[in-house]
Design a protein around this motif. Structure first.
Motif, PDB file in Angstrom:
ATOM      1  N   VAL A 145      25.174 -19.468   1.485  1.00 51.16           N
ATOM      2  CA  VAL A 145      26.430 -20.202   1.315  1.00 51.16           C
ATOM      3  C   VAL A 145      26.889 -20.620   2.709  1.00 51.16           C
ATOM      4  O   VAL A 145      27.346 -19.795   3.506  1.00 51.16           O
ATOM      5  N   ASP A 146      26.739 -21.900   2.994  1.00 50.91           N
ATOM      6  CA  ASP A 146      27.094 -22.445   4.314  1.00 50.91           C
ATOM      7  C   ASP A 146      28.175 -23.506   4.119  1.00 50.91           C
ATOM      8  O   ASP A 146      27.900 -24.705   4.171  1.00 50.91           O
ATOM      9  N   GLY A 147      29.418 -23.043   3.846  1.00 54.77           N
ATOM     10  CA  GLY A 147      30.503 -23.987   3.573  1.00 54.77           C
ATOM     11  C   GLY A 147      30.167 -24.799   2.327  1.00 54.77           C
ATOM     12  O   GLY A 147      29.869 -24.245   1.267  1.00 54.77           O
ATOM     13  N   PRO A 148      30.150 -26.137   2.432  1.00 55.53           N
ATOM     14  CA  PRO A 148      29.828 -26.957   1.263  1.00 55.53           C
ATOM     15  C   PRO A 148      28.324 -27.052   1.007  1.00 55.53           C
ATOM     16  O   PRO A 148      27.909 -27.668   0.025  1.00 55.53           O
ATOM     17  N   ARG A 149      27.515 -26.454   1.866  1.00 53.22           N
ATOM     18  CA  ARG A 149      26.062 -26.506   1.710  1.00 53.22           C
ATOM     19  C   ARG A 149      25.566 -25.284   0.947  1.00 53.22           C
ATOM     20  O   ARG A 149      26.202 -24.234   0.931  1.00 53.22           O
ATOM     21  N   CYS A 150      24.371 -25.450   0.374  1.00 53.09           N
ATOM     22  CA  CYS A 150      23.744 -24.361  -0.364  1.00 53.09           C
ATOM     23  C   CYS A 150      22.232 -24.456  -0.151  1.00 53.09           C
ATOM     24  O   CYS A 150      21.643 -25.544  -0.207  1.00 53.09           O
ATOM     25  N   TRP A 151      21.608 -23.308   0.122  1.00 49.62           N
ATOM     26  CA  TRP A 151      20.147 -23.262   0.263  1.00 49.62           C
ATOM     27  C   TRP A 151      19.643 -22.075  -0.529  1.00 49.62           C
ATOM     28  O   TRP A 151      20.200 -20.979  -0.465  1.00 49.62           O
ATOM     29  N   ILE A 152      18.579 -22.290  -1.317  1.00 48.74           N
ATOM     30  CA  ILE A 152      18.098 -21.279  -2.258  1.00 48.74           C
ATOM     31  C   ILE A 152      16.621 -20.993  -1.988  1.00 48.74           C
ATOM     32  O   ILE A 152      15.815 -21.911  -1.767  1.00 48.74           O
ATOM     33  N   ARG A 153      16.266 -19.723  -2.036  1.00 51.57           N
ATOM     34  CA  ARG A 153      14.866 -19.319  -1.918  1.00 51.57           C
ATOM     35  C   ARG A 153      14.592 -18.210  -2.915  1.00 51.57           C
ATOM     36  O   ARG A 153      15.388 -17.283  -3.069  1.00 51.57           O
ATOM     37  N   ASN A 154      13.461 -18.311  -3.584  1.00 53.01           N
ATOM     38  CA  ASN A 154      13.017 -17.276  -4.516  1.00 53.01           C
ATOM     39  C   ASN A 154      12.162 -16.265  -3.763  1.00 53.01           C
ATOM     40  O   ASN A 154      11.176 -16.635  -3.120  1.00 53.01           O
ATOM     41  N   LEU A 155      12.565 -14.975  -3.819  1.00 57.77           N
ATOM     42  CA  LEU A 155      11.849 -13.932  -3.092  1.00 57.77           C
ATOM     43  C   LEU A 155      10.812 -13.255  -3.989  1.00 57.77           C
ATOM     44  O   LEU A 155      11.033 -13.100  -5.203  1.00 57.77           O
ATOM     45  N   PRO A 156       9.706 -12.810  -3.407  1.00 60.68           N
ATOM     46  CA  PRO A 156       8.625 -12.218  -4.219  1.00 60.68           C
ATOM     47  C   PRO A 156       8.863 -10.770  -4.627  1.00 60.68           C
ATOM     48  O   PRO A 156       8.060 -10.201  -5.373  1.00 60.68           O
ATOM     49  N   ILE A 157       9.918 -10.142  -4.140  1.00 58.67           N
ATOM     50  CA  ILE A 157      10.178  -8.728  -4.450  1.00 58.67           C
ATOM     51  C   ILE A 157      11.334  -8.649  -5.447  1.00 58.67           C
ATOM     52  O   ILE A 157      12.413  -9.208  -5.206  1.00 58.67           O
ATOM     53  N   THR A 158      11.132  -7.953  -6.566  1.00 57.18           N
ATOM     54  CA  THR A 158      12.114  -7.923  -7.649  1.00 57.18           C
ATOM     55  C   THR A 158      12.516  -6.493  -7.985  1.00 57.18           C
ATOM     56  O   THR A 158      11.985  -5.517  -7.415  1.00 57.18           O
ATOM     57  N   GLY A 159      13.397  -6.374  -8.941  1.00 57.80           N
ATOM     58  CA  GLY A 159      13.824  -5.055  -9.401  1.00 57.80           C
ATOM     59  C   GLY A 159      12.694  -4.273 -10.027  1.00 57.80           C
ATOM     60  O   GLY A 159      12.653  -3.028  -9.943  1.00 57.80           O
ATOM     61  N   ASN A 160      11.755  -4.970 -10.667  1.00 56.63           N
ATOM     62  CA  ASN A 160      10.612  -4.271 -11.271  1.00 56.63           C
ATOM     63  C   ASN A 160       9.735  -3.594 -10.218  1.00 56.63           C
ATOM     64  O   ASN A 160       9.116  -2.563 -10.493  1.00 56.63           O
ATOM     65  N   ASP A 161       9.666  -4.176  -9.008  1.00 52.90           N
ATOM     66  CA  ASP A 161       8.875  -3.543  -7.949  1.00 52.90           C
ATOM     67  C   ASP A 161       9.461  -2.191  -7.561  1.00 52.90           C
ATOM     68  O   ASP A 161       8.720  -1.233  -7.271  1.00 52.90           O
TER      69      ASP A 161
END
Length: 595
Positions: A194-210
């Motif tokens: 969350v960078d003010g009005p900007r947004c950047w999204i990345r999907n991470l390979p580590i999850t709750g199942n790990d």
């Protein structure tokens, strides 16, 4: 009527639905429902079957049809890329965005559904404009849409879950201008900058199942039990051992977060982040907030409460608190359905949007046709209706006239005894209002007599008898058989006749009848006249002189008590005084209240 919408966040392991209504300037959660789905399956068809069954159960428990619905896509990575548009004609901005989409999206545009977000900030003259592109394969959306419509669910918005979470955080949690959100799900972990009005999204390979698998492997317990231990380890006596089993996975997770933050800093002007939000079921993992905070040197926090969105009393508060870490995306979807989200990305195909709009307009068009046909129908049926109306009106008028005559006759009969009732009521009223007049007269006389107590015995007035009688002012107006007495019924036509018989000692200064008269008039007549504003009393001083007046001859209830009479055998003038005190409206007026 408040506008109601549903935000439905769909994943492979659960479906979370919130109903939010808009009242005035605020939003309120009026319903929360969660359907947990079976876990462990890797077969796509089986996963879709679980989602279909879960949605069917939710719809059976909640009324969703006819309300605006926003849904998230389950388990798909988001293609998002920030791009900069060179300066140009503002009127052609959409054309330039499309050109950039063709260059940046790694698929032909006819094979994807894409949307864009123009970063809403102030730009200087000649500065490049910032745009974020979002895209997903068309067949994925079509397949998902067919699953929903097959259940009778027609969404108005299809959105990515991390974008919905971003909208929730900036609306309700004051995410600020430099923060990170980590949504740790069972099969998917999203990092949102969350960078003010900007947004950047990345999907991470580590999850709750790990994390769950790490406990399963280290402790040798079933996966279901390991999942429970992951979130309840704080109550276990072996929490140190449990955390140690998950620590390698947490280190890998922190490493991915650190690389993601570093990459974003390299492509932006942001140098420092203020905090990191931990969300999703994975945020409940023991010591995760402390571990992330220490390793990233950031304030790590979980969602404690809602700030701007209210919660209805009909919502189970314990259930809400249990799912608070996980309903952020559903609330973000509801915000977009209300038109209150910052980033309004909608992956619903254009043709579907057209069909939704046509479906909304259809009732309006039908109503318009009906309105056009209505005058024709009214003209066609007017003559017959008018005739029937006239017949009914004539019959009604005749019946109304008969009813009026009957009512008038009954009213006259009912009002006949009214004057007698009024007269009787006036009599009773006057009796109540004038009942204290004799007491007032006696009180005034007694006061006058008491005032003479301070005088020597030979100067005092002695009262032998007092009589009060009501008589008409005009004797001719007295009713027959009244014998000179009239009840207290007409205050303006009656008076109280007061007659006092008394005596005063004979002294040298009052040696004759006239001198006695003057003295009695001054001591008794004038005070009575002044107290009741009467005419001068009729005063008679008898010529005979009483020489045998004894103390017992003076009524004790009227004369001064405890005073000494002149010596026995003294001479007295006898007198008779009478007044007519007219009873008027003034005697019935209540005294003014004390201030």
């Amino acid at each position: 009527m408040p506008k109601k919408v549903w935000g439905i966040d769909i994943s492979k392991t659960s479906i979370k639905a919130v109903q939010v209504i808009a009242e005035g300037t605020g939003l309120t959660i009026t319903a929360l429902d969660v359907e947990e789905l079976p876990r462990g399956s890797t077969d796509q068809a089986q996963i879709e079957g679980h989602i279909r069954d879960g949605l069917s159960k939710l719809m059976s428990r909640n009324r969703m049809r006819g309300q605006k619905i926003a849904c998230s896509l389950p388990g798909h990575a988001v293609f998002n890329r920030p791009v900069k548009l060179p300066p140009g004609d503002p009127e052609r901005i959409q054309e330039r965005v499309r050109y950039e989409a063709q260059q940046q999206i790694p698929f032909p545009l006819n094979e994807v559904i894409w949307d864009s977000y123009l970063v809403d900030r102030k730009y200087s003259v000649g500065e490049e404009m910032e745009v974020i592109l979002f895209a997903i394969k068309r067949d994925v959306v079509d397949h998902f849409l067919s699953l929903l419509t097959g259940l009778g669910l027609s969404p108005d918005v299809i959105q990515f879950s991390p974008v919905a979470l971003y909208n929730f955080l900036v609306h309700d949690q004051d995410a600020g201008s430099a923060s990170v959100a980590l949504d740790i799900g069972a099969d998917n972990t999203d990092l949102i900058v969350v960078d003010g009005p900007r947004c950047w999204i990345r999907n991470l390979p580590i999850t709750g199942n790990d994390l769950t698998k790490a406990l399963h492997k280290e402790l040798g317990v079933p996966l279901a039990e390991a999942e429970k231990l992951k979130v309840t380890a704080a109550q276990s006596q072996q929490q140190g051992k449990l955390f140690a089993a998950m620590q390698p996975v947490l280190k890998d997770l922190v490493g991915e977060i650190h690389r993601s933050i570093g990459y974003y800093k390299s492509i932006s002007r942001l140098n420092k982040f203020d905090k990191i939000f931990l969300l999703g079921n994975g945020a409940k993992t023991i010591h995760i907030a402390k571990f992330v905070s220490q390793n990233l040197q950031l304030d790590a926090t979980r969602l404690a409460s809602l700030s701007k969105i209210a919660v209805s009393s009909t919502v189970d508060q314990a259930r809400l608190q249990a799912y608070l870490d996980t309903i952020g995306p559903a609330l973000g979807l509801a915000l977009q359905a209300h038109g209150l989200s910052r980033m309004n990305i909608n992956l619903l195909p254009e043709e579907e949007r057209g069909r939704r709009e046509e479906a909304r307009r259809r009732p309006i068009a039908a109503a318009a046709v009906l309105l056009l046909a209505l005058p024709v129908y009214l003209l066609y049926s007017a003559a017959a209706q008018e005739k029937n109306a006239l017949i009914k009106a004539s019959q009604g008028a005749k019946a109304a006239l008969e009813t009026y005559e009957q009512t008038t006759s009954s009213l006259k009969k009912a009002m006949a005894p009214l004057p007698a009732y009024e007269k009787e009521l006036a009599t009773l009223s006057h009796i109540v209002l004038e009942r204290d007049v004799p007491l007032k007269v006696l009180d005034a006389i007694n006061k006058i007599v008491k005032d003479t107590e301070t005088l020597p015995p030979d100067q005092r007035l002695w009262l032998l008898s007092t009589r009060l009688t009501e008589r008409p002012v005009n004797p001719d107006a007295a009713p027959a058989g009244a014998a000179g007495y009239r009840p207290w019924v007409t205050p303006d036509a009656s008076a109280v006749e007061v007659m006092i018989e008394g005596a005063i000692p004979v002294i040298p200064q009052r040696g004759n009848t006239q001198q006695a008269y003057d003295y009695i008039a001054k001591r008794l007549g004038e005070p009575i006249q002044k107290a009741f504003q009467t005419e001068k009393p009729s005063l008679t001083v008898k010529p005979q002189i009483i020489t045998d007046l004894q103390p017992s001859d003076v009524p004790k209830t009227i004369s001064p008590l405890g005073t000494e009479l002149p010596a026995v055998g003294s001479k007295y003038f006898a007198f008779t005084a009478s007044w007519k005190i007219r009873i008027g409206e003034s005697s019935r007026k209540p005294a003014a209240p004390k201030k």
